[in-house]
Enzyme design. Structure first.
Site, PDB file in Angstrom:
ATOM      1  N   CYS A 104       0.517   4.571   2.084  1.00  0.00           N
ATOM      2  CA  CYS A 104      -0.442   4.458   3.169  1.00  0.00           C
ATOM      3  C   CYS A 104      -0.009   5.548   4.138  1.00  0.00           C
ATOM      4  O   CYS A 104       1.177   5.748   4.355  1.00  0.00           O
ATOM      5  CB  CYS A 104      -0.319   3.086   3.815  1.00  0.00           C
ATOM      6  SG  CYS A 104      -1.562   2.813   5.055  1.00  0.00           S
ATOM      7  N   ASP A 153       0.850  -1.185   0.000  1.00  0.00           N
ATOM      8  CA  ASP A 153       0.000   0.000   0.000  1.00  0.00           C
ATOM      9  C   ASP A 153       0.890   1.240   0.000  1.00  0.00           C
ATOM     10  O   ASP A 153       1.163   1.841   1.036  1.00  0.00           O
ATOM     11  CB  ASP A 153      -0.932  -0.001   1.208  1.00  0.00           C
ATOM     12  CG  ASP A 153      -1.965   1.114   1.112  1.00  0.00           C
ATOM     13  OD1 ASP A 153      -1.998   1.804   0.073  1.00  0.00           O
ATOM     14  OD2 ASP A 153      -2.725   1.293   2.076  1.00  0.00           O
ATOM     15  N   HIS A 210       4.765   4.309  13.592  1.00  0.00           N
ATOM     16  CA  HIS A 210       3.591   4.719  12.804  1.00  0.00           C
ATOM     17  C   HIS A 210       2.260   4.383  13.453  1.00  0.00           C
ATOM     18  O   HIS A 210       1.234   4.916  13.072  1.00  0.00           O
ATOM     19  CB  HIS A 210       3.640   4.124  11.410  1.00  0.00           C
ATOM     20  CG  HIS A 210       3.088   2.728  11.304  1.00  0.00           C
ATOM     21  ND1 HIS A 210       3.547   1.688  12.066  1.00  0.00           N
ATOM     22  CD2 HIS A 210       2.113   2.217  10.520  1.00  0.00           C
ATOM     23  CE1 HIS A 210       2.875   0.592  11.744  1.00  0.00           C
ATOM     24  NE2 HIS A 210       2.003   0.880  10.820  1.00  0.00           N
ATOM     25  N   GLY A 211       2.262   3.481  14.421  1.00  0.00           N
ATOM     26  CA  GLY A 211       0.973   3.107  15.021  1.00  0.00           C
ATOM     27  C   GLY A 211       1.204   2.099  16.134  1.00  0.00           C
ATOM     28  O   GLY A 211       2.242   2.111  16.777  1.00  0.00           O
ATOM     29  N   ASN A 236      -7.211  -2.093   8.329  1.00  0.00           N
ATOM     30  CA  ASN A 236      -7.177  -1.121   9.434  1.00  0.00           C
ATOM     31  C   ASN A 236      -7.338   0.322   8.945  1.00  0.00           C
ATOM     32  O   ASN A 236      -7.018   1.259   9.660  1.00  0.00           O
ATOM     33  CB  ASN A 236      -5.909  -1.297  10.271  1.00  0.00           C
ATOM     34  CG  ASN A 236      -4.649  -0.866   9.522  1.00  0.00           C
ATOM     35  OD1 ASN A 236      -4.672  -0.675   8.313  1.00  0.00           O
ATOM     36  ND2 ASN A 236      -3.570  -0.716  10.234  1.00  0.00           N
ATOM     37  N   HIS A 237      -7.814   0.484   7.730  1.00  0.00           N
ATOM     38  CA  HIS A 237      -8.067   1.842   7.232  1.00  0.00           C
ATOM     39  C   HIS A 237      -9.387   2.368   7.796  1.00  0.00           C
ATOM     40  O   HIS A 237     -10.355   1.620   7.904  1.00  0.00           O
ATOM     41  CB  HIS A 237      -8.092   1.830   5.697  1.00  0.00           C
ATOM     42  CG  HIS A 237      -6.720   1.634   5.119  1.00  0.00           C
ATOM     43  ND1 HIS A 237      -6.499   1.259   3.820  1.00  0.00           N
ATOM     44  CD2 HIS A 237      -5.502   1.764   5.694  1.00  0.00           C
ATOM     45  CE1 HIS A 237      -5.204   1.181   3.605  1.00  0.00           C
ATOM     46  NE2 HIS A 237      -4.568   1.475   4.733  1.00  0.00           N
ATOM     47  N   LYS A 287     -15.310   2.476   8.950  1.00  0.00           N
ATOM     48  CA  LYS A 287     -14.260   1.618   8.379  1.00  0.00           C
ATOM     49  C   LYS A 287     -14.806   0.585   7.387  1.00  0.00           C
ATOM     50  O   LYS A 287     -15.997   0.359   7.297  1.00  0.00           O
ATOM     51  CB  LYS A 287     -13.432   0.948   9.455  1.00  0.00           C
ATOM     52  CG  LYS A 287     -14.217   0.052  10.397  1.00  0.00           C
ATOM     53  CD  LYS A 287     -13.361  -0.447  11.493  1.00  0.00           C
ATOM     54  CE  LYS A 287     -12.504  -1.633  11.116  1.00  0.00           C
ATOM     55  NZ  LYS A 287     -11.541  -1.561  10.054  1.00  0.00           N
TER      56      LYS A 287
END
Length: 480
Positions: free
Chosen positions: A96, A93, A403-404, A200-201, A479
């Site tokens: 992303c 991706d 990033h997360g 998870n978008h 989502k």
DNA sequence: ATGTGC
């Protein structure tokens, strides 16, 4: 494998530990996060350390977990002259990333309308596997999107002039070349502008948590205040970037033989950065990156429209400025100091975020004396953070941070842990209104399937790489 | 992550 402790938050695997390692590998983690780190990460990060032209260290951030070839949470910089570019170090991706939009609204103004707001957002921001957008493009126009990114959006009424400077690379990486894009990638991408995707978008309506503003000066610069409503968008280049990655992985398979490059894992397929194949991929990757910036821009336009419809005021009046937009799956040409010499490097960040400190020319002028905003998404149950880059990041991690949260278990395992409907109910009881295309998809994103975001954020703060500005708590989530 | 896989 021997792992040396360099400091409370840095672990190092010496280059002597695996045949072919050109540099040591470094992992940022607390004791606990290191103990729980997937063994696959250590294997992958040391494989990356074997790639031609790698500089200083192969890194993994505390949110790391195994990915395609490279770990997710990885940072690797290669010499522009004799290094490589690798799709596995960028991710399927492409671009992303995260975008954060502020408002002047407070929780008490929005909470009574949250269900309506979530319902409308769900309707006007398409989500889910294979979802199509509302923007109809000809092939020629789509190529303009690839070349111009957010500039195309602003010219076509999907944004404000000021938006540009609040986006990494101004929402348009120079040098994108649509002639390097396959027909198949075009056909997959052409109808996906302004769509969230799946996994998870998400699009999340969040609150700046009271008493959780950690850096008052940075919060002021970024326009953050207690109990403020903000909107976070997490998505990328959808099927378009995925197809670009797939196309070039195939090309690189043969290119590696041609250039006599051997790698420890086929998923590390790469090409010399300066080879025709490497340059073609870099130009194609920029097309996908610009399409992803444009994707988040069209979604921003819809977020502004949606808030306007529900709250009856125009977006300017509600102060709906972009705070920042930053990629966490991309390779960039950047100047960094190596052994006292300024060098141009091909910095790969996959599941890691650029976090430049104060003063760098890449940081927008409005934030330059504070540092670059960094947006990190936690799980939808636990919350997210806005961070700021530091000087130390520039010398230690090529200006990169986490990033997360990072997954701790597979999607399959997460689904066995909770039913989607039950999770939705639990979230609503906790004050988070959620609307998802797929209930099983929702279950895959349950909080227990992720590392603790606060632990990961604290690790990077204590290591001095990025600083917390504010914690953000969700009240609404859309989502795929 | 992804018109979800050999």
């Amino acid at each position: 494998m021997e792992i040396k402790r360099i400091s409370d938050y840095i672990w190092e695997i010496p280059a002597s530990e695996k045949e072919g390692m050109l540099v040591p590998a470094r992992i940022y983690a607390t004791d606990k996060l290191m103990r729980e780190m997937d063994a696959g990460v250590l294997d992958q990060v040391t494989n990356v350390a074997c790639l031609p032209g790698i500089q200083k260290y192969a890194y993994c951030m505390p949110d790391g977990h195994p990915g395609y070839g490279f770990p997710i949470g990885g940072v690797a910089a290669f010499s522009k002259e004799d290094g490589v570019i690798s799709p596995g170090g960028i991710g399927f991706d492409i671009n992303c990333g995260m975008r954060l939009i502020r408002t002047d609204l407070t929780v008490s103004e929005v909470t009574p309308r949250i269900r309506e707001l979530v319902d409308l957002m769900f309707e006007i921001v398409p989500a889910g596997v294979g979802s199509k957008g509302f923007v109809k493009l000809s092939v020629e126009e789509f190529k303009r999107v690839m070349e111009c990114g957010v500039d195309w959006c602003i010219e076509n009424g999907y944004g404000w002039e000021e938006d540009r400077e609040r986006i990494e690379e101004n929402g348009c990486i120079q040098g994108a070349d649509p002639s390097k894009i396959s027909e198949k990638a075009i056909s997959r991408g052409i109808s996906q502008l302004g769509t969230l995707g799946s996994g998870n978008h998400y699009l999340e309506i969040q609150i700046a948590t009271p008493d959780k503003i950690f850096d008052k000066a940075a919060a002021r610069a970024f326009g953050i205040f207690e109990n403020q409503v903000v909107v976070m968008v997490h998505c990328g280049s959808r099927g378009f970037g995925h197809q670009v990655a797939t196309d070039y992985l195939r090309i690189f398979d043969t290119a590696m033989r041609k250039y006599g490059i051997t790698v420890r894992d086929r998923e590390l397929a790469c090409a010399p950065f300066n080879s025709p194949e490497g340059q073609d991929y870099f130009k194609a990757m920029k097309c996908a990156a610009n399409a992803a910036f444009a994707n988040r821009q069209v979604i921003t336009h819809r977020v502004r429209q949606g808030f306007s419809r529900i709250l009856g005021r125009n977006p300017e009046e509600m102060g709906m400025h972009i705070i920042y937009d930053v990629a966490h799956n991309v390779a960039k040409l950047e100047t960094h100091e190596v052994d006292g010499v300024e060098k141009e490097l091909v910095v790969h960040r996959k599941g890691s975020t650029r976090c430049f400190g104060p003063g760098r020319k890449e940081v927008p002028e409005i934030y330059r004396n504070i540092g670059q905003p960094v947006i990190v998404g936690g799980s939808m149950e636990t919350g997210s953070y806005l961070l700021v880059g530091t000087e130390k990041a520039m010398t230690e991690t090529f200006g990169s941070t986490m990033h997360g949260s990072g997954r701790t278990m597979s999607r399959t395992k997460a689904k066995k842990g909770v039913m989607g409907a039950e999770l939705k109910k639990r979230m609503e009881e906790a004050g988070i209104i959620v609307k998802a295309v797929s209930m099983s998809g929702l279950a895959e994103e349950a909080g227990f399937a992720y590392k603790s975001i606060s632990e990961v954020v604290d690790t990077m703060e204590m290591a001095g790489i990025s600083r917390k500005v504010v914690e953000l708590k969700p009240i609404g989530n859309i989502k795929g």
